[in-house]
Design a protein around this motif. Structure first.
Motif, short mmCIF file in Angstrom:
data_model
loop_
_atom_site.label_atom_id
_atom_site.label_comp_id
_atom_site.label_asym_id
_atom_site.label_seq_id
_atom_site.Cartn_x
_atom_site.Cartn_y
_atom_site.Cartn_z
N GLU A 121 28.26 107.32 30.77
CA GLU A 121 27.06 107.84 31.44
C GLU A 121 25.85 106.92 31.22
O GLU A 121 24.84 107.34 30.65
CB GLU A 121 26.73 109.25 30.91
N PHE A 146 23.51 105.96 32.94
CA PHE A 146 22.21 106.25 33.57
C PHE A 146 21.68 107.64 33.26
O PHE A 146 20.63 108.03 33.74
CB PHE A 146 22.32 106.10 35.10
N ARG A 202 16.66 105.12 38.41
CA ARG A 202 18.10 105.14 38.25
C ARG A 202 18.79 104.32 39.34
O ARG A 202 19.67 103.52 39.06
CB ARG A 202 18.60 106.59 38.32
N GLY A 203 18.35 104.53 40.57
CA GLY A 203 18.96 103.83 41.70
C GLY A 203 18.85 102.33 41.54
O GLY A 203 19.80 101.58 41.76
N ARG A 239 21.12 101.11 38.75
CA ARG A 239 22.49 101.19 39.20
C ARG A 239 22.88 99.92 39.95
O ARG A 239 23.89 99.32 39.69
CB ARG A 239 22.55 102.38 40.17
N THR A 249 30.63 108.97 34.87
CA THR A 249 29.48 109.61 35.49
C THR A 249 29.89 110.98 36.02
O THR A 249 31.06 111.22 36.26
CB THR A 249 28.92 108.75 36.64
N ASP A 269 27.83 112.06 38.53
CA ASP A 269 27.01 112.03 39.73
C ASP A 269 27.77 111.25 40.80
O ASP A 269 28.01 110.06 40.67
CB ASP A 269 25.69 111.32 39.37
N ASP A 277 26.97 110.28 43.80
CA ASP A 277 26.23 109.20 44.46
C ASP A 277 26.35 107.92 43.64
O ASP A 277 26.53 106.83 44.17
CB ASP A 277 24.74 109.56 44.58
N GLU A 278 26.23 108.11 42.32
CA GLU A 278 26.30 106.98 41.42
C GLU A 278 27.66 106.29 41.56
O GLU A 278 27.74 105.07 41.66
CB GLU A 278 26.16 107.53 39.99
N GLU A 297 28.12 104.64 45.05
CA GLU A 297 27.27 103.49 45.27
C GLU A 297 27.66 102.29 44.43
O GLU A 297 27.58 101.16 44.88
CB GLU A 297 25.82 103.87 44.94
#
Ligand SMILES: Nc1ncnc2c1ncn2[C@@H]1O[C@H](COP(=O)(O)OP(=O)(O)OP(=O)(O)O)[C@@H](O)[C@H]1O
Ligand SMILES: [Mg+2]
Lengths: 354, 287
Positions: free
Chosen positions: A158, A160, A168-169, A172, A190, A192, A194-195, A198
């Motif tokens: 984890e 982020f 964060r973005g 990443r 993660t 998340d 999206d994380e 991406e």
């Protein structure tokens, strides 16, 4: 495959933290372990690092079974969830720690650290203590420290989680670029999606100590293999009465999940949709909420509540308004698999989608 | 209204301050001052003379010896026990943690008697000691001898060091150690570079408390030490002087007591300096 886990089982007491885990990750790839809290992601990572011992199964790194090799000799860099920086040491001392243990000459240590500071944009911070750094800087130090002894495998738990949503973005992207630049095979944990989507080349989805599915993000997104994945990935909503929708049959399925992007809604007088208006059905808007770059619209069609996104460029809509609704496709599932169902009325038709 | 309430709470503050100051004066300061005053009541030459007797010097040496050994032993085992309890998980860990506290809750006299019953002439360990003595041609005695005094002192001061560092180690967690171990650091290296800087101040604090307690121990030592001038510690010597009853010996008792008072005050000052330093340093590393 650079890293392989074969039939790994791990119990804590009678609790099955890992059940028949099988994973393969190619050299130089960035893989994400994605799953809800408590699904066993950290456990898998710690077993690869050797901080935890599996009850049975093989862990193979670079063609060698490493089950009985001590953690320090597996060539692994580990970034802990809360970074675990040595708080009584400066940034420089943190980065030097692993190299000093390896008895690398002082001059070489210095060069390596300067190179890493340059790479991670930490120049000028070498005399700071960890508590004098921002969250993002700490993460970079943790990352640089893990990379310092040139590991062949980088594990990040984890990375982020402790960082503001805002940066964060950015981090990443930075991490992804950095890992590809260095070329080190990496696995990060993660919860998340999206994380994962991406950043990762490959996503491994965990659930209740098992692997549900693994593959490239797009593949997982487009063809979820299990009911869990179908619901977990994307903003999916479960629909029991899916066969009441126009263009779908009951089949042998238990239920279905529908994502917002599978649903289209338009006004009566919208000419762009005139070719397919015959296949639509009526829905009433129950709720509208602003989502930053679009509107999220909830429509009731019979017993079913559907969610769709509406571009801000389109004409405004209001609650209670009657709309035409078309569902392009959905994921139907039985007990252990998910299947993509296309709207059979639309097959072979020319369509415009937003 | 507002100023009224404020002056009201001001009033309470002053009452509380007066009560505490009065209490401290009666309970602590006056008795300690009276020790010093009494010790000097027959003049400074007498004061110095009573400190220079054979008995007093011997008692001072025994006290210091017992304290130094107790501190060394307890520092070592205190660190080991605290490390074990906070960094590993095993069966019976809770029991072990509770056992460490026993000397806090048990009366020192009982501890002394327990050693007497274990190593004394009737104790189960006595025959083993005799065997060892015969085997190696030595003459080790535990009770009514220096080893007994040292053992009793170790017993009563055992928990101080571990109790001080356990909370600190708990708060730190194991992440940093794991990170270091992953990089190939050995257990001792990890302790020296990662754990020790963390517990440094708590450890010193524990050592100081341990020292203070070791210097003043009476009950446990009393049960195991009967030879004045040989195995008596300062508290026992003071007791003996006082019980002798002549006005000279009572004044001498106060004179010897003043040594302990001075030591205690030194320890308290050291402790406060440390606390201040630790607070200042700690702030630098913890956010
Ligand atoms: N040392 C342990 N003893 C007992 N149970 C444990 C231990 N470590 C983990 N577990 C259990 O195993 C399960 C999986 O834990 P794990 O830490 O791998 O989850 P995770 O997927 O990393 O979750 P999160 O996203 O919350 O970090 C959890 O139910 C957890 O309670
Ligand atoms: Mg976790």
């Amino acid at each position: 495959m650079y890293v392989e886990l074969k039939h790994i089982h791990k119990n804590y007491g009678s609790y099955k933290a890992s059940e028949d885990i099988n994973i393969g990750i190619e050299k130089g790839k960035l893989a994400a372990l994605l799953g809800p809290s408590g699904s066993g992601k950290t456990t898998i990572l710690r077993m690869i690092a050797g901080l935890e011992t599996p009850d049975s199964g093989d862990i193979i790194i670079d063609g060698k079974r490493v089950n009985d090799i001590p953690p320090a000799e597996r060539g692994i860099g580990f970034v802990f969830q809360n970074y675990a920086l040595f708080r009584y040491m400066t940034v420089y001392e943190n980065l030097a720690f692993g190299l000093e243990i390896k008895k690398v000459p002082k001059k070489q240590i210095r060069e390596r650290i300067m190179e890493l500071m340059e790479l991670t944009g930490l120049n000028g911070l070498e005399k700071r203590y960890p508590n004098q750094l921002s969250g993002g800087q700490r993460q970079r130090v943790a990352f640089a420290r893990a990379l310092a002894p040139n590991p062949s495998l980088l594990l990040l738990d984890e990375p982020f989680a402790a960082i503001d949503a805002k940066i964060r973005g950015e981090l990443r992207k930075w991490l992804r670029d950095m890992i590809h630049k260095v070329g080190v095979t990496s696995i990060f944990v993660t919860h998340d999606q999206d994380e994962a989507v991406e950043a990762a080349d490959e996503i491994i989805i965990t659930n209740q100590g098992r692997i549900e599915q693994s593959g490239p993000p797009l593949q997982i997104y487009k063809s979820p293999g299990t009911p869990f994945v179908a619901e977990f990935i994307g903003e999916s909503s479960k629909v029991e009465g899916y066969h009441q929708l126009k263009g779908f049959d009951k089949g042998k399925y238990k239920g279905a999940v529908i994502r917002p992007e599978f649903v289209e809604s338009f006004k009566n007088d919208n000419l762009k949709f005139k070719d397919i208006i015959d296949y639509s059905e009526e829905g009433v808007i129950e709720d509208i909420s602003f989502r930053g770059n679009c509107l999220e619209v909830k429509l009731r069609v019979g017993d079913i509540l559907l969610t769709t996104h509406r571009s801000l460029e389109r004409r405004p809509v209001e609650i209670g308004e009657r709309m035409h609704v078309i569902v392009y496709r959905m994921y139907a599932y039985d007990d252990d698999r998910a299947y993509l169902l296309e709207n059979k009325e639309l097959i072979g038709k020319e369509m415009i989608t937003f | 209204m507002k100023s009224n309430r404020k002056s009201g709470s001001q009033g309470i503050k002053w009452v509380l301050i007066s009560v505490s100051v009065l209490f401290m004066a009666i309970m602590l300061v006056l008795p300690l001052v009276s020790v010093i005053v009494n010790s000097l009541s027959l003049g400074i030459p007498f004061y110095l003379k009573s400190l220079h007797t054979e008995y007093t010097l011997s008692a001072l040496m025994v006290t210091l010896l017992a304290a130094v050994i107790a501190v060394l032993v307890n520092t070592f085992f205190g660190i080991v026990a605290a490390w074990l309890i906070t960094k590993f998980s095993f069966k019976g860990k809770q029991t072990l943690a509770a056992l460490i506290d026993i000397p806090f809750s048990i009366s020192p006299v009982i501890a002394g008697l327990a050693f007497l019953m274990t190593f004394g002439r009737l104790g189960w360990a006595n025959s083993y000691i005799n065997q060892i003595n015969q085997l190696f041609g030595v003459d080790i005695k535990i009770v009514f001898a220096l080893p007994g005094v040292v053992l009793a002192t170790i017993f009563v001061t055992f928990p101080f060091v571990s109790r001080e560092i356990i909370p600190v180690l708990h708060a730190q967690g194991t992440d940093e150690e794991e990170a270091a171990a992953l990089m190939g650091a050995s257990g001792f290296y990890i302790f020296r570079k990662i754990t020790f800087p963390h517990i440094k101040w708590a450890l010193l604090y524990g050592v100081i408390l341990c020292t203070a307690r070791a210097l003043g121990e009476f009950g446990a030592v009393n049960a195991l030490s009967k030879a004045r001038g040989k195995t008596f510690t300062l508290p026992l010597e003071i007791d003996a002087l006082y019980l002798a009853g002549s006005s000279d010996s009572i004044t001498a008792a106060f004179a010897v007591s003043s040594i302990l008072v001075i030591m205690a005050v030194t320890v308290i000052v050291a402790r406060n300096i440390l606390e201040y330093q630790a607070g200042k340093k700690q702030g630098r590393y913890e956010s």
